[in-house]
Design a protein around this motif. Structure first.
Motif, mmCIF file in Angstrom:
data_model
loop_
_atom_site.group_PDB
_atom_site.id
_atom_site.type_symbol
_atom_site.label_atom_id
_atom_site.label_comp_id
_atom_site.label_asym_id
_atom_site.label_seq_id
_atom_site.Cartn_x
_atom_site.Cartn_y
_atom_site.Cartn_z
ATOM 1 N N UNK A 200 53.798 8.246 47.200
ATOM 2 C CA UNK A 200 52.454 7.751 46.960
ATOM 3 C C UNK A 200 51.824 8.625 45.824
ATOM 4 N N UNK A 201 52.071 8.052 44.481
ATOM 5 C CA UNK A 201 51.554 8.580 43.569
ATOM 6 C C UNK A 201 50.142 8.771 43.024
ATOM 7 N N UNK A 202 49.441 8.165 44.025
ATOM 8 C CA UNK A 202 47.823 8.085 43.702
ATOM 9 C C UNK A 202 47.417 9.163 44.895
ATOM 10 N N UNK A 203 47.463 10.483 44.546
ATOM 11 C CA UNK A 203 46.847 11.632 45.345
ATOM 12 C C UNK A 203 45.523 11.518 45.363
ATOM 13 N N UNK A 204 44.741 12.412 46.203
ATOM 14 C CA UNK A 204 43.428 12.322 46.170
ATOM 15 C C UNK A 204 42.996 13.449 45.036
ATOM 16 N N UNK A 205 43.702 14.525 45.046
ATOM 17 C CA UNK A 205 43.348 15.522 44.112
ATOM 18 C C UNK A 205 44.445 16.323 43.899
ATOM 19 N N UNK A 206 44.608 17.370 43.001
ATOM 20 C CA UNK A 206 45.524 18.167 42.552
ATOM 21 C C UNK A 206 44.942 19.284 41.913
ATOM 22 N N UNK A 207 45.551 20.489 41.683
ATOM 23 C CA UNK A 207 45.151 21.704 41.086
ATOM 24 C C UNK A 207 46.488 22.483 40.472
ATOM 25 N N UNK A 208 46.113 23.025 39.311
ATOM 26 C CA UNK A 208 47.300 23.787 38.658
ATOM 27 C C UNK A 208 46.677 24.970 37.815
ATOM 28 N N UNK A 262 40.106 15.316 40.677
ATOM 29 C CA UNK A 262 39.829 14.557 41.868
ATOM 30 C C UNK A 262 39.751 13.351 41.379
ATOM 31 N N UNK A 263 40.581 12.396 42.087
ATOM 32 C CA UNK A 263 40.389 10.998 41.692
ATOM 33 C C UNK A 263 39.288 10.303 42.438
ATOM 34 N N UNK A 264 39.088 10.702 43.527
ATOM 35 C CA UNK A 264 37.857 9.929 44.169
ATOM 36 C C UNK A 264 36.549 10.401 43.918
ATOM 37 N N UNK A 265 36.388 11.516 43.314
ATOM 38 C CA UNK A 265 35.048 12.308 42.906
ATOM 39 C C UNK A 265 35.183 11.783 41.364
ATOM 40 N N UNK A 266 36.218 11.322 40.586
ATOM 41 C CA UNK A 266 36.015 11.417 39.186
ATOM 42 C C UNK A 266 35.702 12.786 38.685
ATOM 43 N N UNK A 284 40.334 9.543 31.409
ATOM 44 C CA UNK A 284 41.394 8.520 31.452
ATOM 45 C C UNK A 284 40.586 7.238 31.691
ATOM 46 N N UNK A 285 40.905 6.074 30.866
ATOM 47 C CA UNK A 285 40.261 4.900 31.237
ATOM 48 C C UNK A 285 40.763 4.295 32.582
ATOM 49 N N UNK A 286 41.984 4.648 33.163
ATOM 50 C CA UNK A 286 42.260 4.136 34.426
ATOM 51 C C UNK A 286 41.890 4.968 35.825
ATOM 52 N N UNK A 287 41.154 6.308 35.284
ATOM 53 C CA UNK A 287 40.741 7.092 36.163
ATOM 54 C C UNK A 287 41.668 7.502 37.421
ATOM 55 N N UNK A 288 43.031 7.720 36.696
ATOM 56 C CA UNK A 288 44.048 8.242 37.710
ATOM 57 C C UNK A 288 44.384 9.759 37.263
ATOM 58 N N UNK A 289 44.993 10.482 38.262
ATOM 59 C CA UNK A 289 45.406 11.832 37.640
ATOM 60 C C UNK A 289 46.454 11.844 36.899
#
Length: 638
Positions: A200-208, A262-266, A284-289
């Motif tokens: 599932x490439x559409x994760x909720x969020x991630x951190x590095x 965070x994809x959901x919180x933009x 990002x225009x598509x608002x993806x991670x």
């Protein structure tokens, strides 16, 4: 508010992965990959069980003469997999979603391919590291983002006097990177959504996180960051009890910076030493991670972290090292015998209670006439058969056979190639996982190119003569300039790339043999559709097998093409089957057939077959391949 939210979420992500036990497996993979000796470590390492013992595979006796070598199979298997899987840049097939996107599909495809071939961005090297981490740890992650690296206040050479050898300088901004970028990430420095599922490439969020020195930190985040009282230190603390790497930083002013999407919180948040550096919407225009991740083989349906080569083979590797070193020890004892001699009335070794076996060493005895040489039999075929069984088990587990490692397993080049192709089938699942990750990356890349490449540089012109010359040079193109509310003339310069394309009179892009400079405009980048990665284009191709296949196809097609060229009805009936045959061999029809056959002009001129009439009645029977083709075939077999 954003800082408070992130600090809580940060600890959740770190704790979730630490509790999963994956970092222990990854540390073990790091220790096993490097060439090393077996035996007790210099200092004791706190471990939970045998699996987490990063110091060695097997603890052997401390006798110096005993073999303590660890066969470096993890290194060999991983390097073999890397050399096979990634030999060429990935190729993509772009399928437009509607007719309006057909004209610029070749342009989008070329721009995507450029992201892998551009030396300045170095994406090919990053993809190699991505696959390396994937095989080593079982999980790998990367970022697809817009990277701009600039050096401000540089002194560029303006003039140089040859007589006085004096330079004149002027301030200038140096741009090192300004493009769409693919970056492989260290899995230890990345944390993904703790409830994420595999595939599932559409994760909720991630951190590095990244480690910067003071100069680089302020160069990236600007002077505004100086007001935040960022704490720099000479050492970097680790979130886990296991050391990250063996690298020792020598800089005395370092800081660890955390980045969060965070994809959901933009939200895109940057934090360092508890201070909020930045909080903005996603760029990002598509608002993806910007995250791209995948696994080597599936661990279970709930975990995104897969199983890597080292974890797959480790159990058999432990036993192989043990049996291998025991076999070496026995061979040494069989060759370098131990002996006894008489020199006193008392046995050596503290009264003779124990005799310690050691090759080549003499021992005192009371009556040597009743004692012969200490004969140690050789390992025997059972030991060597067991070693072979363990090696075969590791091949079965990993799919990296000795054929792929370069061992000759056939009598002819064709037999060797066939064996290699058969062994490659074991790598099908990891290749498909890489394919899925690269297809998602291609989607992110195209959407990001549409955004970044559509933004022009703006230059304000005030000289009337310059304005006139500029308007004439761009043929009064209204997309290349505008006048703002104050009456200032603004020239627009879009990005320009050298590509093997040329637009026709209708604006359709056609491939060409030579490269042309194309200035990209926003409407040229508007594209929607599906992207498929041809993963077979990445792997190492067998040259002997490829030549054999082409010669076989040559022998089949040339007689048919000769008949098609002389019999129009034959051309009409058999053009589609020939195309299907070329597709079966992964060949392009344009490389084998004339252009007029492909665009339908010759077919329109050819007479159609009557109802019930077959091609065999109209065209002569296909002749067998000539002696020349038979000679080529025999040469290939030789």
């Amino acid at each position: 508010k954003d800082l408070d939210f992130f600090l809580i979420r940060k600890q959740q992500l770190i704790s979730a992965r630490a509790n999963s036990g994956m970092e222990i497996i990854w540390r073990q993979a790091d220790a096993d990959y490097l060439p090393h000796k077996l035996g007790a470590p210099a200092k004791k390492v706190l471990v939970e069980n045998e699996r987490t013992e990063v110091s060695s595979y097997v603890n052997l006796n401390k006798d110096q003469w005993r073999s303590k070598d660890a066969k470096n199979d993890p290194y060999i298997k991983l390097q073999t997999a890397l050399s096979i899987i990634f030999d060429h840049n990935p190729e993509a097939v772009f399928d437009p979603s509607s007719k309006q996107y057909v004209s610029n599909t070749p342009l989008i495809q070329k721009l995507y391919h450029r992201t892998w071939t551009n030396v300045n961005t170095g994406a090919k090297k990053e993809l190699r590291k991505f696959i390396f981490n994937l095989g080593k740890y079982g999980w790998s992650c990367a970022r697809r983002y817009y990277k701009r690296v600039i050096r401000k206040d540089m002194q560029a050479i303006k003039k140089f006097n040859l007589e006085t050898q004096v330079f004149e300088y002027e301030p200038k901004e140096m741009v090192d990177v300004d493009d769409v970028f693919f970056q492989a990430m260290n899995p230890f420095d990345c944390w993904i959504d703790d409830i994420a599922k595999p595939d599932d490439p559409r994760r909720r969020d991630w951190m590095w996180c990244e480690i910067y020195d003071e100069e680089t930190f302020y160069g990236i985040f600007g002077e505004e960051a100086r007001k935040l009282d960022i704490q720099f230190s000479s050492g970097i603390e680790n979130e886990t009890k296991y050391p990250k790497t063996q690298i020792q930083y020598t800089s005395d002013k370092l800081v660890k910076v955390y980045f969060y999407e965070n994809r959901l919180k933009d939200k895109f948040i940057v934090e360092a030493s508890g201070k909020l550096i930045k909080s903005t919407p996603l760029f990002r225009a598509d608002k993806e991670l910007s995250l791209v991740d995948t696994y080597w083989t599936l661990r279970n349906t709930e975990s995104p972290y897969g199983i890597g080569l080292n974890e797959i083979m480790r159990n058999n590797k432990v036993m192989l090292d043990k049996v291998r070193n025991m076999t070496i020890d026995q061979v040494v004892l069989a060759i370098y015998k131990m002996f006894f001699y008489a020199n006193s009335e008392q046995l050596d070794d503290e009264g003779g209670e124990q005799i310690k076996i050691e090759p080549g060493k003499g021992k005192k005895v009371i009556d040597p006439r009743n004692i012969t040489w200490f004969e140690v039999p050789g390992p025997g075929k059972d030991a060597y058969e067991l070693l072979e069984i363990l090696r075969k088990d590791m091949e079965d587990d990993t799919g990296i056979t000795r054929t792929l490692e370069g061992e000759i397993t056939g009598k002819t080049a064709f037999e060797i190639s066939q064996a290699q192709q058969g062994a490659l089938k074991r790598l099908k699942i990891p290749l498909q996982n890489i394919k899925s990750a690269l297809e998602w990356d291609a989607k992110l890349c195209v959407n990001l190119m549409k955004l970044v490449y559509s933004v022009p540089k703006v230059y304000a012109l005030t000289d009337p003569e310059l304005i006139t010359n500029y308007v004439t040079a761009v043929n009064a193109d209204p997309e290349r300039f505008f006048t703002d509310g104050t009456g200032v003339f603004n020239a627009l310069k879009y990005r320009e790339f050298q590509l093997e394309l040329e637009p026709d009179s209708q604006g359709n892009f056609q491939p060409t043999e030579q490269k042309n400079f194309l200035m990209l405009k926003p409407q040229m980048l508007d594209w929607e559709g599906e992207i498929t990665i041809r993963v077979e284009s990445m792997i190492e191709q067998s040259r002997p097998l490829e030549r054999e296949q082409k010669l076989t196809l040559n022998n089949i097609l040339l007689p048919i093409i000769g008949q098609m060229a002389t019999q129009p009805a034959f051309l009409t009936a058999y053009l589609k089957p020939v195309k299907q045959l070329l597709k079966l061999y992964d060949e392009s029809p344009s490389d084998w057939l004339p252009e007029e056959w492909l665009n339908g002009q010759a077919i329109m001129q050819a007479p159609l077959l009557n109802a019930g009439q077959t091609a065999e009645k109209v065209a002569p029977q296909i002749e067998a391949p000539s002696s020349e083709f038979n000679l080529m075939q025999s040469q290939t077999q030789v």
